[in-house]
Write a protein that holds these residues in place. Structure first.
Motif, PDB file in Angstrom:
ATOM      1  N   LYS A  37       0.781  -1.238   0.000  1.00 15.90           N
ATOM      2  CA  LYS A  37       0.000   0.000   0.000  1.00 15.90           C
ATOM      3  C   LYS A  37       0.817   1.295   0.000  1.00 15.90           C
ATOM      4  O   LYS A  37       0.309   2.367   0.346  1.00 15.90           O
ATOM      5  CB  LYS A  37      -1.008   0.041   1.161  1.00 15.90           C
ATOM      6  CG  LYS A  37      -1.865  -1.184   1.305  1.00 15.90           C
ATOM      7  CD  LYS A  37      -2.352  -1.745  -0.010  1.00 15.90           C
ATOM      8  CE  LYS A  37      -3.389  -0.884  -0.708  1.00 15.90           C
ATOM      9  NZ  LYS A  37      -3.699  -1.459  -2.053  1.00 15.90           N
ATOM     10  N   ALA A  38       2.063   1.201  -0.427  1.00 18.31           N
ATOM     11  CA  ALA A  38       2.904   2.405  -0.470  1.00 18.31           C
ATOM     12  C   ALA A  38       2.713   3.208  -1.753  1.00 18.31           C
ATOM     13  O   ALA A  38       3.279   4.297  -1.901  1.00 18.31           O
ATOM     14  CB  ALA A  38       4.367   2.004  -0.320  1.00 18.31           C
ATOM     15  N   GLY A  39       1.928   2.658  -2.699  1.00 12.13           N
ATOM     16  CA  GLY A  39       1.781   3.336  -3.988  1.00 12.13           C
ATOM     17  C   GLY A  39       2.562   2.621  -5.082  1.00 12.13           C
ATOM     18  O   GLY A  39       2.970   3.223  -6.078  1.00 12.13           O
ATOM     19  N   SER A  40       2.744   1.317  -4.907  1.00  7.37           N
ATOM     20  CA  SER A  40       3.553   0.529  -5.838  1.00  7.37           C
ATOM     21  C   SER A  40       2.994   0.575  -7.265  1.00  7.37           C
ATOM     22  O   SER A  40       3.730   0.778  -8.230  1.00  7.37           O
ATOM     23  CB  SER A  40       3.630  -0.912  -5.325  1.00  7.37           C
ATOM     24  OG  SER A  40       4.311  -1.728  -6.221  1.00  7.37           O
ATOM     25  N   MET A  41       1.685   0.388  -7.385  1.00  2.00           N
ATOM     26  CA  MET A  41       1.086   0.369  -8.736  1.00  2.00           C
ATOM     27  C   MET A  41       1.282   1.708  -9.447  1.00  2.00           C
ATOM     28  O   MET A  41       1.536   1.746 -10.646  1.00  2.00           O
ATOM     29  CB  MET A  41      -0.408   0.042  -8.611  1.00  2.00           C
ATOM     30  CG  MET A  41      -1.167   0.128  -9.902  1.00  2.00           C
ATOM     31  SD  MET A  41      -1.117  -1.403 -10.806  1.00  2.00           S
ATOM     32  CE  MET A  41      -2.443  -2.297 -10.021  1.00  2.00           C
ATOM     33  N   ARG A 118       5.968   4.799   2.211  1.00  2.00           N
ATOM     34  CA  ARG A 118       4.833   5.674   2.570  1.00  2.00           C
ATOM     35  C   ARG A 118       4.703   5.708   4.084  1.00  2.00           C
ATOM     36  O   ARG A 118       4.972   4.681   4.743  1.00  2.00           O
ATOM     37  CB  ARG A 118       3.549   5.105   1.951  1.00  2.00           C
ATOM     38  CG  ARG A 118       2.339   5.970   2.159  1.00  2.00           C
ATOM     39  CD  ARG A 118       1.097   5.333   1.561  1.00  2.00           C
ATOM     40  NE  ARG A 118       0.017   6.296   1.465  1.00  2.00           N
ATOM     41  CZ  ARG A 118      -1.205   6.011   1.017  1.00  2.00           C
ATOM     42  NH1 ARG A 118      -1.492   4.782   0.621  1.00  2.00           N
ATOM     43  NH2 ARG A 118      -2.138   6.946   0.965  1.00  2.00           N
ATOM     44  N   SER A 126      -4.736   2.362   4.519  1.00  2.00           N
ATOM     45  CA  SER A 126      -4.899   1.847   3.161  1.00  2.00           C
ATOM     46  C   SER A 126      -4.925   0.312   3.161  1.00  2.00           C
ATOM     47  O   SER A 126      -5.732  -0.310   2.458  1.00  2.00           O
ATOM     48  CB  SER A 126      -3.761   2.369   2.280  1.00  2.00           C
ATOM     49  OG  SER A 126      -3.931   1.958   0.955  1.00  2.00           O
ATOM     50  N   TYR A 181       5.988   8.260  -1.153  1.00  2.00           N
ATOM     51  CA  TYR A 181       4.630   8.549  -1.626  1.00  2.00           C
ATOM     52  C   TYR A 181       4.297  10.028  -1.412  1.00  2.00           C
ATOM     53  O   TYR A 181       3.728  10.676  -2.288  1.00  2.00           O
ATOM     54  CB  TYR A 181       3.634   7.662  -0.853  1.00  2.00           C
ATOM     55  CG  TYR A 181       2.197   7.808  -1.283  1.00  2.00           C
ATOM     56  CD1 TYR A 181       1.681   7.050  -2.334  1.00  2.00           C
ATOM     57  CD2 TYR A 181       1.337   8.700  -0.641  1.00  2.00           C
ATOM     58  CE1 TYR A 181       0.353   7.180  -2.723  1.00  2.00           C
ATOM     59  CE2 TYR A 181       0.013   8.828  -1.033  1.00  2.00           C
ATOM     60  CZ  TYR A 181      -0.473   8.070  -2.074  1.00  2.00           C
ATOM     61  OH  TYR A 181      -1.784   8.196  -2.460  1.00  2.00           O
ATOM     62  N   THR A 215      -0.691   9.267 -15.224  1.00  2.00           N
ATOM     63  CA  THR A 215      -0.625   8.523 -13.958  1.00  2.00           C
ATOM     64  C   THR A 215      -1.213   9.326 -12.794  1.00  2.00           C
ATOM     65  O   THR A 215      -0.993   8.975 -11.631  1.00  2.00           O
ATOM     66  CB  THR A 215       0.831   8.109 -13.630  1.00  2.00           C
ATOM     67  OG1 THR A 215       1.632   9.291 -13.572  1.00  2.00           O
ATOM     68  CG2 THR A 215       1.400   7.167 -14.660  1.00  2.00           C
ATOM     69  N   ARG A 245      -8.271   4.354  -4.077  1.00  2.00           N
ATOM     70  CA  ARG A 245      -9.274   4.692  -3.066  1.00  2.00           C
ATOM     71  C   ARG A 245      -9.349   6.182  -2.794  1.00  2.00           C
ATOM     72  O   ARG A 245     -10.299   6.849  -3.168  1.00  2.00           O
ATOM     73  CB  ARG A 245      -8.925   3.899  -1.785  1.00  2.00           C
ATOM     74  CG  ARG A 245      -9.995   3.838  -0.729  1.00  2.00           C
ATOM     75  CD  ARG A 245      -9.437   3.106   0.499  1.00  2.00           C
ATOM     76  NE  ARG A 245      -8.264   3.784   1.053  1.00  2.00           N
ATOM     77  CZ  ARG A 245      -8.292   4.719   2.002  1.00  2.00           C
ATOM     78  NH1 ARG A 245      -9.436   5.068   2.554  1.00  2.00           N
ATOM     79  NH2 ARG A 245      -7.172   5.282   2.435  1.00  2.00           N
ATOM     80  N   LYS A 246      -8.319   6.740  -2.154  1.00  2.00           N
ATOM     81  CA  LYS A 246      -8.344   8.174  -1.794  1.00  2.00           C
ATOM     82  C   LYS A 246      -7.147   8.924  -2.348  1.00  2.00           C
ATOM     83  O   LYS A 246      -7.261  10.080  -2.738  1.00  2.00           O
ATOM     84  CB  LYS A 246      -8.351   8.333  -0.274  1.00  2.00           C
ATOM     85  CG  LYS A 246      -9.715   8.221   0.339  1.00  2.00           C
ATOM     86  CD  LYS A 246      -9.866   9.197   1.498  1.00  2.00           C
ATOM     87  CE  LYS A 246     -11.283   9.196   2.022  1.00  2.00           C
ATOM     88  NZ  LYS A 246     -11.362   9.793   3.361  1.00  2.00           N
ATOM     89  N   GLY A 247      -5.987   8.291  -2.275  1.00  2.00           N
ATOM     90  CA  GLY A 247      -4.788   8.922  -2.833  1.00  2.00           C
ATOM     91  C   GLY A 247      -4.377  10.188  -2.104  1.00  2.00           C
ATOM     92  O   GLY A 247      -3.963  11.161  -2.737  1.00  2.00           O
TER      93      GLY A 247
END
Ligand code: A3P
Length: 283
Positions: A37-41, A118, A126, A181, A215, A245-247
């Motif tokens: 959930k660190a923003g990998s994608m 993150r 997250s 992140y 992105t 979700r929220k970002g």
């Protein structure tokens, strides 16, 4: 869940542990590592576009989870070790493993690593929602129960603290770029440029702008190649919580009770003191 060297991992991951450890990296691989959930994608999409010089059409060739094999996930038909073996170079390879469990060939081949980090509080929130909607992961229970589990490292891939500290301490021994992140939210173009330079790609301002736009949170949320909408709802149930979700930085404020925050800060001080790794919990 199963366990490897005291790290809780999905049982399905433990089932192919030998294969994971024997994975053969190539010199021109790029490894993207992070705690969940660190923003990998987000960073995977950016890396793919950097290698493609910002060609959006080519980046839309397949969902991100098919373009980037996840070597420590064993959930066929999603690509893992075996699919990665058959992929052409240069490969982007994803992992959530802590440093000490990375297959040795990555270090033997001196592979470049991008580590996405993150802040712990937003990661916890997250991950709570992700464990609720992702049926491959254990049910998180209530928020109060989850708070204790996360803090104790009793979640898949273990302790957030040990993960970030382990990778941080290795960053000068190997080719590791730390990407935060919070920095990405603050100034995505600056961070995209940093990543491209690390990968040895000089991109024009125009291409950097294209990558930033494609992105952005709003575009990725609607992009079926990035938002996991191509996965069946019995695996990823986005009616419970969307993947993108929220970002935001600071969503933890909507979840942490005052007493939880105090407990967390105390534990954080103990674990992170003297490490020299500074996270921002808000911007
Ligand atoms: P939230 O749940 O806080 O919204 P990962 O890819 O490592 O699983 O990380 C998922 C997190 O990154 C989610 O955080 C998701 O919303 C966020 N994210 C994904 N794409 C993003 C983007 N383009 N901009 C900002 N945040 C993004």
């Amino acid at each position: 869940m199963g366990v490897v060297q005291d790290i809780p991992l999905l049982q399905t991951t433990c089932d192919i542990w030998d294969k994971i450890q024997n994975f053969q990296a190539r010199e021109d691989d790029i490894l993207i590592a992070s705690f969940p959930k660190a923003g990998s994608m987000w960073v995977q999409e950016i890396m793919d576009l950097i290698l493609l010089n910002g060609d959006i059409k080519k980046s839309m060739r397949a969902p991100c989870f098919l373009k980037v094999p996840f070597i420590d996930l064993n959930a066929a038909p999603l690509p893992s070790v075996e699919a990665a073996n058959g992929m052409e170079s240069p490969r982007i390879i994803k992992t959530h493993l802590p440093l000490q469990l990375i297959p040795p060939s990555f270090w033997e081949k001196n592979v470049k690593v991008i580590y996405v980090a993150r802040n712990a509080k937003d990661s916890m929130v997250s991950y709570f929602y992700f464990q609720k909607m992702n049926k491959m992961l254990p049910d998180p229970g209530t928020w109060n129960e989850y708070f204790s589990k996360f803090l104790a490292g009793n979640v898949p891939w273990g302790s957030w603290f040990d993960h970030v500290i382990g990778w941080w301490r290795a960053k000068d021994k190997h080719q590791i770029l730390f990407v935060f992140y919070e920095d990405m939210i603050e100034d995505p173009k600056r961070e995209i440029r940093k990543i491209s330079q690390f990968l040895g790609k000089e991109l024009t301002e125009e291409v950097l702008d294209i990558i930033q736009h494609h992105t952005s949170f709003d575009i990725m949320k609607e992009n079926p190649m990035a938002n996991l909408s191509t996965l069946p709802s019995f695996v990823i149930d986005q009616s419970i919580s969307p993947f993108i979700r929220k970002g935001k930085v600071g969503d933890w404020r909507n979840h942490f009770l005052v007493v939880q925050n105090a407990l967390f800060d105390e534990e954080y001080m103990k674990k992170m003191k003297g490490v020299g790794l500074n996270f921002r919990n808000e911007l």
